[in-house]
Structure formats: C-alpha cells, structure tokens
Scaffold this motif. Sequence first.
Motif, PDB file in Angstrom:
ATOM      1  N   GLU A 145       0.830  -1.209   0.000  1.00  0.00           N
ATOM      2  CA  GLU A 145       0.000   0.000   0.000  1.00  0.00           C
ATOM      3  C   GLU A 145       0.859   1.252   0.000  1.00  0.00           C
ATOM      4  OE1 GLU A 145      -4.147  -1.415   2.022  1.00  0.00           O
ATOM      5  OE2 GLU A 145      -2.880  -0.036   3.125  1.00  0.00           O
ATOM      6  N   LEU A 146       1.956   1.187   0.748  1.00  0.00           N
ATOM      7  CA  LEU A 146       2.846   2.347   0.814  1.00  0.00           C
ATOM      8  C   LEU A 146       3.410   2.688  -0.563  1.00  0.00           C
ATOM      9  CD1 LEU A 146       4.957   1.892   4.066  1.00  0.00           C
ATOM     10  CD2 LEU A 146       3.524   3.849   3.471  1.00  0.00           C
ATOM     11  N   GLN A 148       2.026   1.890  -3.486  1.00  0.00           N
ATOM     12  CA  GLN A 148       1.036   2.088  -4.540  1.00  0.00           C
ATOM     13  C   GLN A 148       0.911   3.568  -4.872  1.00  0.00           C
ATOM     14  OE1 GLN A 148      -2.814   0.521  -3.507  1.00  0.00           O
ATOM     15  NE2 GLN A 148      -1.866  -1.482  -3.236  1.00  0.00           N
ATOM     16  N   PRO A 149       0.506   3.877  -6.108  1.00  0.00           N
ATOM     17  CA  PRO A 149       0.312   5.294  -6.444  1.00  0.00           C
ATOM     18  C   PRO A 149      -0.685   5.965  -5.505  1.00  0.00           C
ATOM     19  CG  PRO A 149      -0.522   3.842  -8.193  1.00  0.00           C
ATOM     20  CD  PRO A 149       0.230   2.986  -7.252  1.00  0.00           C
ATOM     21  N   PHE A 150      -1.757   5.272  -5.208  1.00  0.00           N
ATOM     22  CA  PHE A 150      -2.643   5.769  -4.155  1.00  0.00           C
ATOM     23  C   PHE A 150      -2.721   4.676  -3.116  1.00  0.00           C
ATOM     24  CE2 PHE A 150      -4.716   7.274  -8.083  1.00  0.00           C
ATOM     25  CZ  PHE A 150      -4.540   8.624  -7.923  1.00  0.00           C
ATOM     26  N   GLY A 151      -2.426   4.987  -1.906  1.00  0.00           N
ATOM     27  CA  GLY A 151      -2.734   4.031  -0.850  1.00  0.00           C
ATOM     28  C   GLY A 151      -4.202   4.189  -0.550  1.00  0.00           C
ATOM     29  N   ALA A 152      -4.692   3.388   0.357  1.00  0.00           N
ATOM     30  CA  ALA A 152      -6.034   3.669   0.841  1.00  0.00           C
ATOM     31  C   ALA A 152      -5.957   5.065   1.437  1.00  0.00           C
ATOM     32  CB  ALA A 152      -6.419   2.654   1.895  1.00  0.00           C
ATOM     33  N   PRO A 153      -6.986   5.895   1.262  1.00  0.00           N
ATOM     34  CA  PRO A 153      -6.890   7.264   1.776  1.00  0.00           C
ATOM     35  C   PRO A 153      -6.582   7.243   3.269  1.00  0.00           C
ATOM     36  CG  PRO A 153      -9.017   6.853   0.720  1.00  0.00           C
ATOM     37  CD  PRO A 153      -8.274   5.582   0.685  1.00  0.00           C
ATOM     38  N   ARG A 154      -5.571   7.966   3.641  1.00  0.00           N
ATOM     39  CA  ARG A 154      -5.162   7.999   5.044  1.00  0.00           C
ATOM     40  C   ARG A 154      -5.818   9.152   5.759  1.00  0.00           C
ATOM     41  NH1 ARG A 154      -1.609   4.993   7.093  1.00  0.00           N
ATOM     42  NH2 ARG A 154      -0.372   3.753   5.672  1.00  0.00           N
ATOM     43  N   PRO A 157      -1.337  10.127  10.114  1.00  0.00           N
ATOM     44  CA  PRO A 157       0.016   9.774   9.666  1.00  0.00           C
ATOM     45  C   PRO A 157       0.278   8.279   9.865  1.00  0.00           C
ATOM     46  CG  PRO A 157       0.073  11.652  11.159  1.00  0.00           C
ATOM     47  CD  PRO A 157      -1.322  11.145  11.158  1.00  0.00           C
ATOM     48  N   PHE A 158       1.243   7.779   9.116  1.00  0.00           N
ATOM     49  CA  PHE A 158       1.572   6.356   9.152  1.00  0.00           C
ATOM     50  C   PHE A 158       1.802   5.855  10.575  1.00  0.00           C
ATOM     51  CE2 PHE A 158       4.637   2.881   9.007  1.00  0.00           C
ATOM     52  CZ  PHE A 158       3.977   2.008   8.151  1.00  0.00           C
ATOM     53  N   GLN A 168     -11.315   2.641   7.678  1.00  0.00           N
ATOM     54  CA  GLN A 168     -12.301   1.551   7.621  1.00  0.00           C
ATOM     55  C   GLN A 168     -13.334   1.680   8.722  1.00  0.00           C
ATOM     56  OE1 GLN A 168     -10.592  -2.344   7.813  1.00  0.00           O
ATOM     57  NE2 GLN A 168      -9.573  -2.122   5.836  1.00  0.00           N
TER      58      GLN A 168
END
Lengths: 776, 202
Positions: A145-146, A148-154, A157-158, A168
């Motif tokens: 996910e990190l 990917q061009p888009f991760g799941a919308p955060r 912060p990580f 979710q």
Amino acid sequence: MRSESRFQRIAALLWLLAIAAVGMHQWRFWQQSRLDANVLALLPQAEQDALLQAANARLAALGEGRVVVLVGAAGFAKARVAADAAAAVLGRDATVLRRVDGDVAASAALVSALAPWRDRLLTSAQRAELAGGRIEDWSARVLAELYQPFGAPRLLPFASDALSLWPQWWAERTAAAQARPRDGVLALAGEGRQWLLLEFESVRSAFAVSGATPVSDAVVAARTAARTQVADAELLAAGVPLHAEAAAAQASFEVNTIGWGSFLAVLLLVWLTFRSLRPIALVALSLLVGCATALSVTAWWFGQVHLLTLVFGASLVGVAEDYGFHWFAARQGQPQVPRPALLRQLLPGLVLALATSAVAYLALGLAPFPGLRQMAVFSATGLTAAFLTVVCLFPLLDTRAPTRTRFADACAASLAHWPRWRSNRIGWSIAVFGVVFAVAGCWRLQANDDLRQLHAAPAELVAMQERIGSLLGLPSPAQFFLVEGDDVEQVLQREEALAAALDAHRALGDLAGYQALSQWLPSAARQADNARLSAAVETAVIANVATATGDALQRADFTREPLRLADLRALASGERLARTWLGSVDGRSGSIVLLHGVRAGALPALTASAATVAGVRFVDRTAGISELLGRYRVGMGAWLVAGYFGVLLLLSLRHRRSAWRALLPTLIGTVLTLAVFGFAGWPLQLFGVLALLLLLGMGVDYGIFLLEHPGDGAAWLAVALAGISTLLAFGLLALSATPALRAFGLTMLIGEVLVWLVTPCFRPAAAHAEPAQVAA
Amino acid sequence: MMRVLALLGLLLLAAAPLPAASELAEVAARIEQPQVLRGRFEQDKQVAGFRKPLHSSGRFVLARARGVLWSTEQPFASQLVLTGASLSVESGGSTRNIDAADEPALAAIHAVLFDLLGGDIAKLQANFTIVAQLLDADRWRLQLQPKPGLFAQAFTRIELEGARHVERVQLFEVNGDRTEIAFREFDQAAELTADEAARLAQ
C-alpha cells in the motif's frame, strides 16, 4: 322572592366575572395557539416503565421538527440543478424552514476529535483480523500500500495508523447513512435515479389553528421549482412537521364543519321552534360560553390542547344546547309562570340531565389515554358552563316568553301519534325479527385495534415517507431494542452482545443495519482489548516496515484513558452521536438500539436471538399500542355492561317496575348498532365502545324524560330538539377523517337514531293523561 | 495619470491567459487515446513520518474502458489490478480484492488514477476544476483543483504534464503526502495480450 332575585343577581354577576376571565384567557390562547398535533400524545403513558417512557420520549424528540427532502433525477447533474432550485424555494422564508447543515463538514472535525482513541475504536471485522492475521501478511500488505500510487486514503500519519484501520472504522460508521458526500452535497443512488439530500428544520413548533400549512406549501412550491428546471425531477419530503400540518389542517377543517355546522343547525331549530331572535341569541351565548370555557379549562389543566380534542369537542355544541332548549320549551309552554318560579321547577331536571351527561363524558376518562381524558374534561366542563349560563343568566335576560309556533305544536303533538309496542302478534314478530337481526349482526362483528385508527395520515405522505425511509436506510422509530443495565459500562457490554447477535443476522440479510451507542463508544472492557490488539500488531508491522525501507519508524502514542461517555458528549456533534443513550432513570441506565432495513418476516428471528442477551428487550410500539387499545376495548366493554346494571339499579329506585322502559330503548339501540356494524363490516374499536358508554348516559335521558312527564308534549318537544341537534353533531363527527372519531360519531349517530325512535314506543300506557307537573 | 492607469489596465488584460476552455480543448486534442498503452513508471512518494521518499518503479498497462495493470517491480514485486468494478492488490503471495460497491470512496479515488493516466479530461472535469497551460507546440501542463467533496478531502491539487501522453503526475494530498510519478517508454497497441486480458477480466 326578593332574596331569591338577589341571589339570582349575585349568581349572574359571579358567572359574568368567570366568563370575563375565560374571555381574557381565550384572547391569549388564540394568539399563542398552543395546540398539540402529535398523535402519540394521545397515547397512554402510565402503563410503561420509566425507561421505556424515556425511550419513547427520546424517539419523539429525534423526529421533531425535522424535514427531510430528497430531490431525484436521471443523473447527478440534473438532480443537482433541481435540488438547487428546490432548496432556494424551501429556504426562502426563514420563519418557516431553516436549512440544517449536512454531516459533510461535521465529520471532518469529528475524525480529528476522536483520533486520540483511534487504537480503541475497531470494527468487529478488524478485531477478528488483528486477532487472527499473521504479522508477515500484515507487513506485506502495508508495504504494498505504501508503494502504490494511491494508498487507501489515510486520515492519520503512518505512525498513528500503520494498518489504515481508521478509515475503515469510519467507513463502517457512515455506512448506515446511504447518502454520501459528493461535490459538497449529500447524494445517493436509488430507484434508478440520483438523489440529493436536503435537510431542514421547521422553525415553528406550534401549529396554527387557522389550518395554514406553510411547510407543506413550501414543499409543493419547491417541487414545482425543481420540475421547472428539470422536467423529470422528483421531490420527496418527509417529517413530523408535514404530518402535523396535515393533521392540523384537517382538524381545523373539521372543527369548523362540525362546530359551526351544528351551531347553525341548532340556531335554525331554535328559530323554527320559537320564531324569535332572543332565544337564538341566548342559546348561541350559552354554546359559545360553554365551548370557550371548555377550551380554557382544558388548556389550563393539560397545558396543551390536542387537535383531536377540538374536533371531538366541536360535537359538544350539539349536546350543550339541551339546557337552553329546555328553558325556552318550558317558557313557551307556560308563559304565565314567573321566571324564578320556572327556574325552580326546571332546576332538578336540568341538574339531573347535566349530571348524567357529565358522568357519561367523564367515564371516557377512565381509560388512561391522555387524549380521552382531555375530551372528557373538555366535554364535562363545556356542559357545565352552558348549564350555568342558562341557570344564571337566562332568567335575567329572557324578558319575554316565546309564543307558540306551529312547528313546536306539531312536534309536541307527534308524541301522541307515535306507535307503542304492544304485546300482540305484530309486537312479538317485530321483537323476534329484532333479536334475529341483532344476533346475526353481532355474530359478524369484528374487532380492530390497529393504531392507525388514531391517525389519519394522508396516504401520499405515508408513501413518500416509506420511500425516503428505504432510500436513506432510516431506522424505524416504531420497533427497537431497549437495553438496560446498572451503569454505562453494563449497558454498553450488553449492547455489544446484542450487536454480535445482530451482526450474524445482518450477514444473512435479515437487516441492513442498526444504530447503537457502543458503535461510537465501545465498553471500557472492549476498548482495553482493542488497544491491546492494535498495539501488538502495529508495533511489529512498523518494525518490519522500518527494516524494509531503511527508515527509523516508531508507533505513535495514544491516550491511556478510555473514551468515556462524557468525552463523547463533549464533542461538537457528541449529543447527536449519543442520541440513543437514555441516561439514568430511576437508578437504571438504558439505551436504545435502532434497526433499519429489516427484511419482511425476519423480525421474529431477530427478537428470538436478542432475547438470549441479558437486559435486552424488543419494543414494538405499534403492536404494544394495538394490544393496549384491545385491552381497553374489552375493559371498557365490561364497564359498559356494569354501567347498564348501575343505571338499572338507579332507575329502579325511582321508577320501580317501569324502570325497564327507560333503559330498554338504549339497550336495543346499543345492540342494534353493534348489529349494523357487523352487517356493514365495520370493525368494533375502543372508540366505538366508548361511544356506546356515552350513548348509555345520553339515551337513558330520553326515557327518563318521558317517564317523568308522561304524555307531556313540551318534554317531548325538548327531547326531540335535543335528539335532532345531538344527531347533527355526531353525524358531522362521523365525517371526520380520523378513524377513531369517525367510529365514535358513527356509533353515536346510529345509536342515537335508534334510541330516539325506540324510546317513545315504550312510553307508559298513560300516554293520554293530562300534562304532569314538570317539577320532579 | 489616467492614461497610465488605462495603459496598465490594457497590459494586465493582455497578460491574462486566454479563455481556459480553448486551451483545455487544445490539450485534450494533443493527448492520444490508444486502445492499449504500455510503459514504465518511476514513482517517488513522500509520506509523512518517513524521512526518505519511497521510491518504486515498474510497468503499467492502460486498456481503454477496461482498466489498469500496475506492476511494481522495485523495491519488491506487487500487482495492482484496477477495473471499474473492483480493485485487487497482490503482494507477498496474498491477494486482496475490494469490490467497488463496498468501498465507493476508495474505488472513486482509484478510478481517478485511470483517468489521470489516460489524460481523460472530460471525466476529470467531473471532480476537478482544470486549468490548462500550453508550454510549447507539443507540451502542456494541467492543474487540477478538486471540487468540494470526496476529492477535496483527499487532495489539495494534482498536476499533470505531458505531450502525446501524460508524462508526469504530481499528487498533493491533504495530509501533506506527495507523490510524483514519471512515465516513459510508451508503447501503443490495438490489443491486450492474452495474459493482460485475463488479469483485467478477473
């Protein structure tokens, strides 16, 4: 004589003062217009325990004032154009509707407000994944996910949410609402259309007696505006204010038809009988004073007057005229008797008539329905005030006795020609026929205790509400779970146990979802468990990610204190989130769990599963109220039977062996009315039984009068006039759109006609004797 | 004085960009829309909490009206398959499938990737206000400002640059994260390979 005249003057003065007070109260009342249109206000409170009462009150408050509007069209852009046009019209008058902010902006603030407890707020799916998943799988997923061009919308912060659990959790929280933010508005798809959600709040809380419907009018205008912009646009609106307005408009119309209709009819009767303006003016005065006093006393006693009380009360006009009729009929018959002497003659009969009618009306208040109690107080007060007006003021104001008229003479003379029942072949044939008819009719009689008899919501409004409910996935306010416990923690834990049962049913498609406080505020035990689960997995995963990326990473700290009810409520939209929390009532804490999208037929399975959870009970308000209506229908039926025995006993004390002559007509009228209902297929409702109780109180009067004054034309004239006007009033009530009032009116109408027709048939044989003394 | 002001006004008017719509149409005309576009990508992601940018590279396949295959090769292999109906991520031997109907927000954001890669201006305009800039005879730049709603919650702005194809995408997220993707070695085709078609059909 002189002291009597002085007494009369003092009585008149005191009563005039009372009328003045009522007049002042009326002046203020009509300006404030404290009318209650809420149907549920008519329903009993006494039988429910405190927590259930709190639940019902909460649910009522949640819906109050809210108007939900959906504007739909073939595409989003079209729907938006139509919705903009509709919103402009709906918001045009700020004294009618106020646009309520959607949840779009509020949710962003809430996300950050709850973030300190992020590790304690997990969905049940996340709990299972965290407990069962392998650290390697989690790490691989997070790394993918990190990169990917888009991760799941955060949302965080990580370091604070390495596994992206927070979005979710929020997705599940907002899943219940079908409407999603889209381009700054709330939109949803359904029925093959795109819909925009507009929410408004009704600015006015009271309902106008004038029958004006500003909110409904605005909705209609908005629909036109939307259609002008987009031809195929559709506008749905639902909300308590719309129902209340419709009810108020309907009630206003009915109060006017029934009230003024019977008022005019009574005055017409007075004109025909007495051919003089004075009786018209005085009878009108007694009716107006009666109704105004009834309204003022009811408003003072109950705080608010229900619309249905007004509608029912309007039929009082047809009953309260009795005393005026008696006065003028007696004056017409004995113009030579001085007025104070005449009053002395009439008073015992009038008091008896008032007492029986008032007792009959007050008997309506035996059932613990606030609405019926209002009607009982309203009617009894109105009758008393009309009576006092006749007794205190008429002897002073009525200076010239009305002359005899042809109409009055014809009425009075008709008694002699009325058929009498005789014990011969024809008489017994009629009796046998009557018995067969009654038995056959009563055999077919069916009962109906449906709650909807109290409420005549326009079908169009109900249909729109159902569509909006299913489009938006709104919970049903009529069926819910009530969760009870010693304290907040126990209630929340029980909610969680219930939620587990409901989740299983949701997976089967039995219901679309539910709303519970524990979704926002897990129990402290669950929160601690969640914190432990997320800390264990996240710390390990972050360490792996740090190794893979060569970065030094560390999991962020979270608050060590659990989220508490007070924390949640302190948030900007906290009260909305905690709206299902009932607080502590009588030392018990409770909350409601609302259901939405329950599949037809799935309810028994749901309630069966929930029954296994301690402290949880299912509440079906509709069924509960219907059960109550049924119980009181039977209970009041028993009272009715007891009433017959009581009246028979009383009559026997005075009239000995001819007591049956006064009672039998009413009994016949009652039984035949039931038979007519049976043949017509009209169900018997609680309100029909109550009408029969009233019929007993009023119908017996006719018999009493004819027993007291055998062969007296003047008594018959008064009875006839009273009967006709009562018929008119209840006949008009039978036109009401409210099923309960219609049943009441219809029962009274048929019953009264029958009693009125049958009573003279059982008059004593001494019908041709000289007119007896009026004094009893 | 008045003259100076008038002159200044004229100058300002002249400096103002031409009506955006015509430039946007010009950009749309410059971007080619092949059935299948393949190429390589280099991606740098600046994520809050990480000191170093997360660098990755790999290959992509864009099939018009079908979907996107995004194959990361470095620093480790993972596959992103994106179609209108679903999104699947394969990494470390496990696959996660997400149904678009279950996560509409996630699906919508990923659908934008599809439109960004293809330079589908008409579709992007549904969610973004776009300002076009023509750099020279071939090259152009687009600035995408999200309209209020879902995308405004995720992005502050997006920038695209390219010529016949989109060659550079810069994503500025609301939370401060920044992603820069460079595309190269474009290869147009009329058909997908059987393997690609099978993966997109999953």
